[in-house]
Each structure stands twice: as C-alpha cells, then as structure tokens.
Design a protein around this motif. Structure first.
Motif, PDB file in Angstrom:
ATOM      1  N   UNK A 330       0.691  -1.212   0.054  1.00 48.06           N
ATOM      2  CA  UNK A 330       0.060   0.045   0.032  1.00 48.06           C
ATOM      3  C   UNK A 330       0.926   1.338   0.021  1.00 48.06           C
ATOM      4  N   UNK A 331       0.635   1.988  -0.894  1.00 49.78           N
ATOM      5  CA  UNK A 331       1.358   3.378  -1.044  1.00 49.78           C
ATOM      6  C   UNK A 331       0.671   4.412  -0.737  1.00 49.78           C
ATOM      7  N   UNK A 332       0.981   5.255   0.385  1.00 48.79           N
ATOM      8  CA  UNK A 332       0.253   6.460   0.781  1.00 48.79           C
ATOM      9  C   UNK A 332      -1.020   6.239   0.994  1.00 48.79           C
ATOM     10  N   UNK A 333      -2.234   6.673   0.271  1.00 44.26           N
ATOM     11  CA  UNK A 333      -3.449   6.198   0.374  1.00 44.26           C
ATOM     12  C   UNK A 333      -3.686   5.036   0.611  1.00 44.26           C
ATOM     13  N   UNK A 334      -3.344   4.087  -0.081  1.00 44.77           N
ATOM     14  CA  UNK A 334      -3.021   2.486   0.105  1.00 44.77           C
ATOM     15  C   UNK A 334      -2.637   1.997   1.281  1.00 44.77           C
ATOM     16  N   UNK A 335      -1.669   2.743   1.783  1.00 47.54           N
ATOM     17  CA  UNK A 335      -1.222   2.447   3.109  1.00 47.54           C
ATOM     18  C   UNK A 335      -2.223   2.695   4.152  1.00 47.54           C
ATOM     19  N   UNK A 336      -2.866   3.854   4.169  1.00 47.46           N
ATOM     20  CA  UNK A 336      -3.856   4.295   5.137  1.00 47.46           C
ATOM     21  C   UNK A 336      -5.004   3.267   5.108  1.00 47.46           C
ATOM     22  N   UNK A 337      -5.345   2.877   3.959  1.00 49.90           N
ATOM     23  CA  UNK A 337      -6.439   1.842   3.708  1.00 49.90           C
ATOM     24  C   UNK A 337      -6.300   0.337   4.496  1.00 49.90           C
ATOM     25  N   UNK A 338      -4.643   0.209   4.584  1.00 50.03           N
ATOM     26  CA  UNK A 338      -4.441  -1.121   5.075  1.00 50.03           C
ATOM     27  C   UNK A 338      -4.617  -1.064   6.577  1.00 50.03           C
ATOM     28  N   UNK A 339      -4.692   0.069   7.118  1.00 55.65           N
ATOM     29  CA  UNK A 339      -4.674   0.048   8.798  1.00 55.65           C
ATOM     30  C   UNK A 339      -6.155  -0.253   9.286  1.00 55.65           C
ATOM     31  N   UNK A 340      -6.021  -0.402  10.581  1.00 63.02           N
ATOM     32  CA  UNK A 340      -7.228  -0.925  11.133  1.00 63.02           C
ATOM     33  C   UNK A 340      -8.468   0.273  11.374  1.00 63.02           C
ATOM     34  N   UNK A 421      13.787   9.107  11.589  1.00 67.54           N
ATOM     35  CA  UNK A 421      12.375   8.703  11.662  1.00 67.54           C
ATOM     36  C   UNK A 421      12.205   7.477  10.861  1.00 67.54           C
ATOM     37  N   UNK A 422      11.550   6.582  11.734  1.00 72.56           N
ATOM     38  CA  UNK A 422      10.972   5.282  11.511  1.00 72.56           C
ATOM     39  C   UNK A 422       9.901   5.289  10.683  1.00 72.56           C
ATOM     40  N   UNK A 423       9.675   4.712   9.582  1.00 68.47           N
ATOM     41  CA  UNK A 423       8.663   5.046   8.540  1.00 68.47           C
ATOM     42  C   UNK A 423       7.832   3.609   8.141  1.00 68.47           C
ATOM     43  N   UNK A 424       6.898   3.538   7.882  1.00 70.81           N
ATOM     44  CA  UNK A 424       5.956   2.597   7.187  1.00 70.81           C
ATOM     45  C   UNK A 424       5.863   1.121   7.965  1.00 70.81           C
ATOM     46  N   UNK A 425       5.554   0.247   7.319  1.00 71.32           N
ATOM     47  CA  UNK A 425       5.127  -1.087   7.952  1.00 71.32           C
ATOM     48  C   UNK A 425       5.847  -2.184   7.025  1.00 71.32           C
ATOM     49  N   UNK A 426       6.471  -3.227   7.565  1.00 73.67           N
ATOM     50  CA  UNK A 426       7.261  -4.203   6.895  1.00 73.67           C
ATOM     51  C   UNK A 426       7.143  -5.529   7.658  1.00 73.67           C
ATOM     52  N   UNK A 427       6.366  -6.596   7.047  1.00 73.34           N
ATOM     53  CA  UNK A 427       6.185  -7.746   7.702  1.00 73.34           C
ATOM     54  C   UNK A 427       6.158  -8.935   6.841  1.00 73.34           C
ATOM     55  N   UNK A 428       6.537 -10.190   7.502  1.00 72.96           N
ATOM     56  CA  UNK A 428       6.704 -11.407   6.656  1.00 72.96           C
ATOM     57  C   UNK A 428       7.732 -11.428   5.326  1.00 72.96           C
ATOM     58  N   UNK A 434       3.662  -1.278   4.060  1.00 69.51           N
ATOM     59  CA  UNK A 434       2.807   0.120   3.784  1.00 69.51           C
ATOM     60  C   UNK A 434       3.639   1.095   4.062  1.00 69.51           C
ATOM     61  N   UNK A 435       3.557   2.184   2.944  1.00 65.22           N
ATOM     62  CA  UNK A 435       4.542   3.224   3.066  1.00 65.22           C
ATOM     63  C   UNK A 435       4.026   4.490   2.604  1.00 65.22           C
ATOM     64  N   UNK A 436       4.265   5.782   3.000  1.00 63.62           N
ATOM     65  CA  UNK A 436       4.047   7.000   2.686  1.00 63.62           C
ATOM     66  C   UNK A 436       4.888   7.416   1.399  1.00 63.62           C
ATOM     67  N   UNK A 437       6.034   6.500   1.248  1.00 65.16           N
ATOM     68  CA  UNK A 437       6.822   7.188   0.273  1.00 65.16           C
ATOM     69  C   UNK A 437       6.675   6.884  -1.300  1.00 65.16           C
ATOM     70  N   UNK A 438       6.262   7.966  -1.816  1.00 61.48           N
ATOM     71  CA  UNK A 438       5.998   7.829  -3.237  1.00 61.48           C
ATOM     72  C   UNK A 438       7.440   7.637  -4.223  1.00 61.48           C
ATOM     73  N   UNK A 439       7.664   7.094  -5.097  1.00 62.65           N
ATOM     74  CA  UNK A 439       8.745   6.832  -5.994  1.00 62.65           C
ATOM     75  C   UNK A 439       9.430   5.535  -5.563  1.00 62.65           C
ATOM     76  N   UNK A 440       8.647   4.804  -4.695  1.00 65.45           N
ATOM     77  CA  UNK A 440       9.459   3.647  -3.958  1.00 65.45           C
ATOM     78  C   UNK A 440       9.883   2.784  -4.956  1.00 65.45           C
ATOM     79  N   UNK A 441       9.262   2.440  -6.213  1.00 70.52           N
ATOM     80  CA  UNK A 441       9.912   1.486  -7.215  1.00 70.52           C
ATOM     81  C   UNK A 441      10.885   1.985  -8.171  1.00 70.52           C
TER      82      UNK A 441
END
Length: 500
Positions: A330-340, A421-428, A434-441
């Motif tokens: 999930x990127x930016x808004x996609x990261x937000x959607x993955x939240x609880x 600053x710790x940013x985003x979420x990385x699991x398994x 999930x990250x707010x970082x655009x341009x990741x790829x």
C-alpha cells in the motif's frame, strides 16, 4: 520571451509529450530551457527539491530539459477531490479548496498575478521557455477567464503551435473549427500546426498537409507518428494503461487497484520497463484473481475510494488474498487503507467532520487525517529489522494523514529515514508493506530485490538489475530523435527564436 506554447484542439492530443520532446531537442542545442504550464489539473504530482508540489508533467519536462524542476514551472496545480471540488496548490503549497465556479469567480486575479510572476522569473533565469496549454483553447464558456491557453500566450508574448490528434478522427474539422473560434488576434499568434499520432505511411497524408496550408495559411510543421511504448510518464488518468501478457508461469502478474481518485499512478511506471512483468488494473472483487502481488496506489480521497472498494467487494477479496499467502503493498492512501481505522475529525479527507471507518485491518495502526499536508522529499535506508541489504532509498511524501501505532510492539518499520524517523510497515519478508513514500519502485535496488523474491517463489530465473534513470534518459533522447525526424526543425527553430 523566446519560446513557444503548445496548444491542442482537445485534451489528450499529445501536448505534454510533444513539449517534453521539444525540451530535450532544445537542451541538445545547448540552450538553457525551462518547461511551463501555468495551470495544471492532475492528481499526479511531482515534488521539487525544496519540498514543493507541481504537476508531474512539468517535473518530467524539467528532467528532459536537463534542469531542476521548480514551482515557477507550474505555479497553479488543481488536484480534484471530487467531481465538484479541487484543492488549489499555489506555488507548490496547498492554498484552498474551491468548486469550479468558486475558482473562476474568486481566484482569477490572484492567478493572473502569480502567472506573471512566474513568467518574469523564467525569463530572467532561462534562455527559452516551452509552454503547454490545457484541453482546448476555444471552450467558449470558459474563455473569458481562462488561465492556461491564449491569455497566457499573450502575457508571455510567445507564438503558438496547434496540435491535433489524427488517430481519433475528425482532424480537419478540429483544426479548422479551433482556428475559426479564435479571435483575429489569437489566430495571428498561431505559427504552425502539428498532426500527431499518425499510423501508417505519412506520404498518404501529403494532400491533407497541402489542403491545411491552403485553407489556413499556416504551415504544417510535421506529421508525427503514433509512438508506441514511449514510456514517458503520463500526466493524468487518460494516460493510465495496462501491460498484459498471456498469463504463464514466466510472467509476474501485478494487480493495481484502479481507484477513482487515484493519485501519483506514476509510482508503477518502472514496471513497464521490466520485460517479464504484467500490469493489470482491477476495479472490483471479481477482477482480483490470484496475482503475484497487489499494489494499492495513492488516492486524493482515501475514505471515498476505500468505501468504493468495500462496495465492489474488492476489500474482502484483498483480505482473503493476503490471508492465503498473497503479497500486498500500500502506497500513501493505499497504506492508510491497510490500517485498522481511518479517522477524519476535521473533514480534511472527506469534507465531512467526524467521519470514522474501519480499514482493511492488516496493519495494526490508526490513520487520522489532518488539515496540514505533508509534502517533503525523503531519503534513508531500509530499517535494520527488515534484514534487507543496506541500500540508500529515496522518494517523497505527499499526504494529509498521520498513521500511529497503538504500542511499540505493533510497529514493524519499513524505512529508517535520514532524520532517524521510522517510517512505514514491513512484515513477513515484505509480503505486506505500507509506506508513505512515493517513488518507491524507482529505487532500483528495492524493485530488483522485490521482483526477484517473486521470481524465485514462482520458479523463475532471477534477472539483472535494471537502472531506471539511465533508461529514462535514453528514452528522452529517443523520443526527441524520433519526433525531430518528422518535424521541419528549421521552421520550428525559427519560431522558437522569434521572441524578444
């Protein structure tokens, strides 16, 4: 001012692409050149080195011109938040949110002032400016207070090149009709015509070129071919496209959620350069299938798009897909959607105060939308807990929301940015990111590692790393070379040089 404005007989005729190519052609002549579009409407933005926001097209054109993008190249950016309202980004910073009528009635004089200030800056810092109009310059209901076509060409006192798209049909009527609706003064500013997106043998259009010259008295500067797979990033949703192959074990199937208010869809552009990657856009639950990974891109209206995903059954399908071993980013808004939980106490995202809704619940965090937008370039490295190789990573953030975790035990940071600053979420091992970082790829090392993980999982061979920036620069040169072959460059150069 030396330069030209590229106007079109309608939207999506290729103005941005042609302006990009001309920027590179002029830069290749050793001229210090800048792109310019006074007013852009797009949720696809670009963050400048000083953390300001402009239209993506002008950022890419600056790269083609071999210069650094600034807010003076796109002083007004309108970012649609709904069918009726847009956020106004003025000189790179969010200013207000207005309806179409409110914008015309309240903003016109301020817009004229900031456009003139931008033109003055560009004239004093560059030798030439390649300007771009928007839509059609002869929308009669809008002409009296327009801020992007002939009014701006008049302010800059530059000649105009009119572009028409022959692929959609009606090219003669669109050109003659546009010229007929210009005032005499406006028409006199048009110094050339370009026919774009021609398929087949251009000699078959020689009679058409002659007819246009006789009927209009304006030279046709070129008949440009339909350029397939040019890979220059698009400006808006009209440019979104799929890259699909017959599904086989030897192809990576990436599903991208095609939300209505998708923003910065250029985040997925690097995958179009990866030969074994197939991109398909999904809108509803039954579209999902069993891809190798799902990307949820950014959006200008997170909660509205999330509600639509739930209504269309895509939310529940995504949850099942992940639980069954699927990969989700999930990127930016996609990261937000993955939240609880998603909370909008001030109406910053929806326009309605106090809205709260459950998210997908894959990331144990809550996102609260705030009025102040975060717009910043960021860099750092992968968080040590990810166990990824120590590689530099960079991108930018553009978001209203702030995502917080209930406890430190819930945090699984993805990135450690330069300010610690710790940013985003990385699991398994990256099965959920999930990250707010655009341009990741665009970070070649990350994209390479992530794709090779999928390749190994599918029993495919690993591939060598692809270097995107090198590929982009080659494509700018290739685009300029291809277009220049079909243009009367001598005439165009004389038009460009005609200003003061």
């Amino acid at each position: 001012m030396k330069g030209v404005m590229i106007q079109g007989t309608s939207s999506d005729v290729g103005k941005s692409l042609i302006a990009t190519a001309i920027c590179r052609m002029v830069a290749n002549e050793g001229i210090k050149v800048a792109p310019f579009k006074s007013q852009n409407m797009s949720n696809n933005s670009y963050v400048t080195v000083d953390g300001k926001e402009i239209g993506r097209a002008q950022g890419i054109q600056a790269e083609a011109a071999r210069t650094v993008a600034t807010v003076w190249m796109n002083p007004i950016l309108l970012k649609p938040r709904s069918d009726l309202q847009s956020e106004v980004v003025l000189l790179g910073e969010a200013s207000t949110t207005l309806s179409g009528r409110g914008y015309r009635e309240q903003f016109y004089e301020e817009g004229i002032c900031v456009i003139q200030k931008s033109l003055d800056y560009l004239q004093s810092h560059y030798e030439m400016t390649i300007m771009e109009g928007a839509g059609s310059p002869v929308e009669i209901n809008l002409k009296d207070r327009e801020l992007v076509n002939m009014k701006v060409a008049e302010m800059a006192d530059v000649p105009v090149i009119l572009v028409a798209d022959i692929d959609r049909g009606g090219v003669f009527a669109s050109i003659i009709g546009t010229l007929a609706l210009f005032s005499e003064e406006e028409r006199s500013r048009v110094k050339g015509i370009i026919i774009n997106k021609f398929r087949g043998d251009p000699t078959l259009f020689e009679d058409g070129v002659q007819w246009l010259k006789e009927k209009t008295g304006i030279p046709v500067l070129g008949v440009l071919p339909f350029i397939h797979n040019h890979m220059i990033e698009g400006e808006d949703s009209l440019s979104i496209r799929e890259k699909r192959f017959t599904t086989t074990k030897a192809v990576i199937d990436l599903a991208v959620v095609n939300n209505r208010y998708m923003s910065n869809f250029t985040d997925i552009e690097p995958f179009f350069l990866e030969e074994d990657v197939s991109i398909r856009l999904i809108n509803k639950g039954e579209d999902l299938g069993n891809p190798d990974a799902v990307i949820i891109p950014g959006t200008k209206s997170t909660i509205d798009d999330w509600k639509e995903m739930k209504r269309k059954g895509l939310a529940s399908q995504l949850k099942s897909y992940y639980k069954q071993g699927g990969r989700v980013i999930g990127l930016c808004g996609g990261y937000q959607m993955l939240c609880t939980t998603l909370k909008d106490p001030q109406g910053a995202d929806t326009g309605s105060r106090g809205e709260e809704i459950e998210g997908l619940g894959l990331i144990p965090a809550s996102t609260t939308f705030e009025k102040k937008k975060e717009t910043i370039r960021v860099e750092g490295s992968y968080h040590p807990s990810t166990k990824l190789a120590s590689e530099r990573i960079e991108g930018y953030e553009i978001h209203l929301g702030k995502t917080e975790y209930a406890s430190i035990d819930d945090r699984c940071p993805f990135l450690l940015l330069h300010n610690s600053r710790e940013e985003g979420y990385y699991r398994e091992d990256g099965r959920l990111i999930g990250t707010y970082m655009h341009h990741l790829f665009y970070n070649d090392a990350f994209r390479h590692t992530w794709l090779n993980q999928i390749r190994v999982q599918k029993g495919m061979m690993k591939r060598k790393r692809l270097f995107i920036q090198e590929q982009k620069d080659k494509r700018f040169d290739a685009l300029a070379h291809e277009m220049k072959k079909h243009l009367n460059w001598e005439k165009l150069w004389n038009i460009l040089q005609a200003g003061d």
